[in-house]
Structure formats: structure tokens, C-alpha cells
Write a protein that holds these residues in place. Structure first.
Motif, mmCIF file in Angstrom:
data_model
loop_
_atom_site.group_PDB
_atom_site.id
_atom_site.type_symbol
_atom_site.label_atom_id
_atom_site.label_comp_id
_atom_site.label_asym_id
_atom_site.label_seq_id
_atom_site.Cartn_x
_atom_site.Cartn_y
_atom_site.Cartn_z
ATOM 1 N N ALA A 12 0.837 -1.200 0.000
ATOM 2 C CA ALA A 12 0.000 0.000 0.000
ATOM 3 C C ALA A 12 0.875 1.253 0.000
ATOM 4 C CB ALA A 12 -0.907 0.005 1.223
ATOM 5 N N HIS A 13 0.455 2.271 -0.741
ATOM 6 C CA HIS A 13 1.123 3.589 -0.776
ATOM 7 C C HIS A 13 2.638 3.496 -0.535
ATOM 8 C CE1 HIS A 13 0.734 3.318 3.625
ATOM 9 N NE2 HIS A 13 -0.573 3.239 3.477
ATOM 10 N N PRO A 14 3.374 2.780 -1.407
ATOM 11 C CA PRO A 14 4.780 2.483 -1.119
ATOM 12 C C PRO A 14 5.700 3.690 -1.022
ATOM 13 C CG PRO A 14 4.231 1.901 -3.373
ATOM 14 C CD PRO A 14 2.938 2.198 -2.688
ATOM 15 N N PHE A 15 5.336 4.818 -1.616
ATOM 16 C CA PHE A 15 6.220 5.987 -1.595
ATOM 17 C C PHE A 15 5.693 7.108 -0.711
ATOM 18 C CE2 PHE A 15 7.495 3.665 -5.328
ATOM 19 C CZ PHE A 15 8.880 3.761 -5.285
ATOM 20 N N ARG A 16 4.811 6.791 0.209
ATOM 21 C CA ARG A 16 4.301 7.795 1.136
ATOM 22 C C ARG A 16 5.400 8.237 2.088
ATOM 23 N NH1 ARG A 16 -1.121 6.606 4.430
ATOM 24 N NH2 ARG A 16 -1.984 7.144 2.384
ATOM 25 N N LEU A 17 5.514 9.544 2.268
ATOM 26 C CA LEU A 17 6.456 10.109 3.227
ATOM 27 C C LEU A 17 5.679 10.927 4.252
ATOM 28 C CD1 LEU A 17 9.477 11.296 1.050
ATOM 29 C CD2 LEU A 17 9.472 9.489 2.766
ATOM 30 N N ARG A 18 5.778 10.532 5.513
ATOM 31 C CA ARG A 18 5.121 11.243 6.598
ATOM 32 C C ARG A 18 6.079 11.288 7.792
ATOM 33 N NH1 ARG A 18 2.393 11.541 2.758
ATOM 34 N NH2 ARG A 18 0.125 11.314 2.518
ATOM 35 N N HIS A 19 5.754 12.081 8.786
ATOM 36 C CA HIS A 19 6.640 12.223 9.942
ATOM 37 C C HIS A 19 6.814 10.901 10.687
ATOM 38 C CE1 HIS A 19 3.491 11.999 13.081
ATOM 39 N NE2 HIS A 19 2.721 12.545 12.170
ATOM 40 N N TYR A 20 5.820 10.017 10.610
ATOM 41 C CA TYR A 20 5.885 8.748 11.340
ATOM 42 C C TYR A 20 6.513 7.629 10.509
ATOM 43 C CZ TYR A 20 1.637 7.959 8.582
ATOM 44 O OH TYR A 20 0.746 7.842 7.550
ATOM 45 N N ILE A 21 6.853 7.911 9.264
ATOM 46 C CA ILE A 21 7.494 6.919 8.396
ATOM 47 C C ILE A 21 8.964 7.300 8.264
ATOM 48 C CG2 ILE A 21 7.544 5.876 6.103
ATOM 49 C CD1 ILE A 21 4.567 6.484 5.866
ATOM 50 N N LYS A 22 9.846 6.493 8.815
ATOM 51 C CA LYS A 22 11.268 6.831 8.871
ATOM 52 C C LYS A 22 11.984 6.613 7.548
ATOM 53 C CE LYS A 22 11.617 5.761 13.807
ATOM 54 N NZ LYS A 22 12.276 4.916 14.844
ATOM 55 N N ALA A 23 11.509 5.637 6.750
ATOM 56 C CA ALA A 23 12.175 5.335 5.488
ATOM 57 C C ALA A 23 11.220 4.583 4.580
ATOM 58 C CB ALA A 23 13.430 4.488 5.731
ATOM 59 N N ILE A 24 11.494 4.621 3.294
ATOM 60 C CA ILE A 24 10.736 3.865 2.308
ATOM 61 C C ILE A 24 11.469 2.558 2.039
ATOM 62 C CG2 ILE A 24 10.072 3.801 -0.135
ATOM 63 C CD1 ILE A 24 9.590 6.818 0.067
ATOM 64 N N HIS A 25 10.747 1.444 2.153
ATOM 65 C CA HIS A 25 11.333 0.130 1.879
ATOM 66 C C HIS A 25 10.527 -0.558 0.789
ATOM 67 C CE1 HIS A 25 12.109 0.912 6.260
ATOM 68 N NE2 HIS A 25 13.339 0.712 5.827
ATOM 69 N N LEU A 26 11.222 -1.092 -0.182
ATOM 70 C CA LEU A 26 10.576 -1.835 -1.260
ATOM 71 C C LEU A 26 11.034 -3.284 -1.217
ATOM 72 C CD1 LEU A 26 11.015 0.768 -4.144
ATOM 73 C CD2 LEU A 26 9.047 0.459 -2.633
ATOM 74 N N HIS A 27 10.099 -4.208 -1.436
ATOM 75 C CA HIS A 27 10.395 -5.643 -1.394
ATOM 76 C C HIS A 27 9.834 -6.307 -2.652
ATOM 77 C CE1 HIS A 27 11.619 -5.474 2.883
ATOM 78 N NE2 HIS A 27 10.663 -4.567 2.989
ATOM 79 N N PRO A 28 10.450 -6.068 -3.799
ATOM 80 C CA PRO A 28 9.872 -6.579 -5.052
ATOM 81 C C PRO A 28 9.822 -8.095 -5.162
ATOM 82 C CG PRO A 28 12.045 -5.630 -5.421
ATOM 83 C CD PRO A 28 11.650 -5.258 -4.032
#
Length: 236
Positions: free
Chosen positions: A138-154
Motif C-alpha cells: 500500500a502507498h509504497p512511496f508515502r512520506l510522513r513524519h511517522y514513516i522513517k524510510a521507504i522500503h521496497l520488497h519486489p
């Protein structure tokens, strides 16, 4: 005629961040022209409203309450107006700020798999895959204050949510690019937490309701899984 389905929806019974109860969504989505919804409340790795001191059975029963209440209200309204609005069960689990929508695991599966709470991403994907289910990031590239980093697992996902009603347009565009590069099935969902969004959503200029549309009604969750894996359906 297209049959529209909400694929990403939260109820206050199980998601701490939600405002509306499961039963409240039925009339709102019927007015919006939808044929059904998937209730995908936050599971225990995410922003859950479930009391962790309860027994496992009690926790699962409480977790499923939003879905059960939505389904009961849909049945009540269908009986009254002769409709066939559908309510399906889903899950949203979180790992290190990354959210995954899961379809194909039901309350019975959860009751018999206490380890689901502590499974890491790869373990849960293997379990979903073995059960013939569907796991969508879900929403893999969302950036918010509570999301420390974006992780992708293809290697450990079946598809990507490329439209999310709570995302910025640029975040959705990156998700769509990611899905194209890896040739993943793409889905769309509102990520709705309040019926106000369904009542006020705009179709032009601002965020709109999401979901998937099909030429024929869904028969079951398994039918939805098969159609998405076959890359069927229209993004809303």
C-alpha cells in the motif's frame, strides 16, 4: 456497466486512526455508486485499536468487528431494498512503516495462526502465497513524519497500490512507475478512515475515491485475487 469496489478501508472498531464504524460505510458507498467494499483494518503491527491484554481469540474477534458490522448492515440494507452490495474481508499489516494489504486470509486463518502477529514481511508473504492470497504494498512511496524510510520488497509482494486517496499525486506517480518497472499488478484504493471522505471526495482537481472496477460483479475474495493477479480491472 462497471462494478466498483473499495479495496482499502478502515473502521473505528479495529483501526485507531479511523473515525467511522463499519456499518456507516454502506450507505455512503452505495450513494457513491459502488458495488462493494473490502474492510482492511490495521492489524497488530500497525495502528490497531485492539486491546493487547485480551486473549488471542478475543483480539481476533474484536479485530473482525468492523468487517462483521459492515457485512451485517449491508445484508440489512440489501434485504430492505433488494440490492446486492458486497462486503469482503481484508487485512493491513505494517512492517517498519511499510503497509501491506492482504486478501485471502480470513478470521478462521487468523485464529489458528497466533504467529501471524510476529511474522516478518517475508514470512507473512510466504504464508499468504501458500494460502493462495494476495499481498499488495500500500502507498509504497508515502512520506510522513511517522514513516522513517521507504522500503521496497519486489521479491515479496504480488502487486502495488498505485493510487491511494491519502497520497500526494507525486507519491502515486512513483508507485505507478514502480509497478510498471517490475510489471506488477496495480490496484487503487481510497485508504478511507471516515465516511466524510466518501461524501465529499472530488473527482477533479483534488483527491478522489479510489478502488477497482470490473465488467462483472465479484463472486468472492478469491475471485478478486484471481482478477488482480491476471491484471484485470480498471483503476478508479
Amino acid at each position: 456497466m462497471l462494478y466498483k469496489y473499495e479495496t482499502h478501508l478502515h473502521t473505528k472498531e479495529a483501526s485507531k486512526c479511523a473515525v467511522s464504524a463499519g456499518s456507516e460505510y454502506i450507505a455512503a458507498y452505495k450513494r457513491a455508486g459502488y458495488a462493494g467494499i473490502f474492510v482492511t483494518d490495521h492489524f497488530f503491527g500497525g495502528n490497531t485499536a485492539i486491546d493487547r491484554t485480551l486473549s488471542w481469540q478475543e483480539r481476533i474477534e474484536q479485530y473482525c468487528a468492523g468487517y462483521e458490522n459492515a457485512r451485517a448492515e449491508a445484508e440489512r440494507q440489501n434485504k430492505a431494498d433488494g440490492g446486492d452490495f458486497q462486503v469482503f474481508f481484508g487485512i493491513e499489516q505494517t512492517f517498519d512503516g511499510d503497509d501491506y494489504l492482504i486478501y485471502g486470509l480470513d478470521s478462521s486463518w487468523l485464529l489458528h495462526h497466533l504467529e501471524a502477529e510476529t511474522m516478518r514481511h517475508g514470512e507473512l508473504f510466504d504464508a499468504v502465497n501458500s494460502a493462495g492470497g494476495l499481498m499488495i504494498q500500500a502507498h509504497p512511496f508515502r512520506l510522513r513524519h511517522y514513516i522513517k524510510a521507504i522500503h521496497l520488497h519486489p521479491r515479496e509482494v504480488h502487486g502495488v497500490e498505485v493510487y491511494n486517496g491519502g497520497n500526494q499525486p507525486s507519491e502515486n506517480e512513483l508507485a505507478a512507475l514502480y509497478a510498471r518497472i517490475y510489471d506488477f499488478p496495480a490496484t487503487s484504493g481510497s485508504d478511507i478512515h471516515s465516511i466524510d471522505f466518501a461524501l465529499e471526495a472530488k473527482t477533479e482537481g483534488k483527491m478522489k475515491l479510489g478502488g477497482m472496477a470490473f465488467d462483472t460483479p465479484l463472486k468472492s475474495v478469491a475471485d478478486y485475487i484471481a482478477r488482480i493477479k491476471n491484471k484485470e480491472g480498471t483503476l478508479l
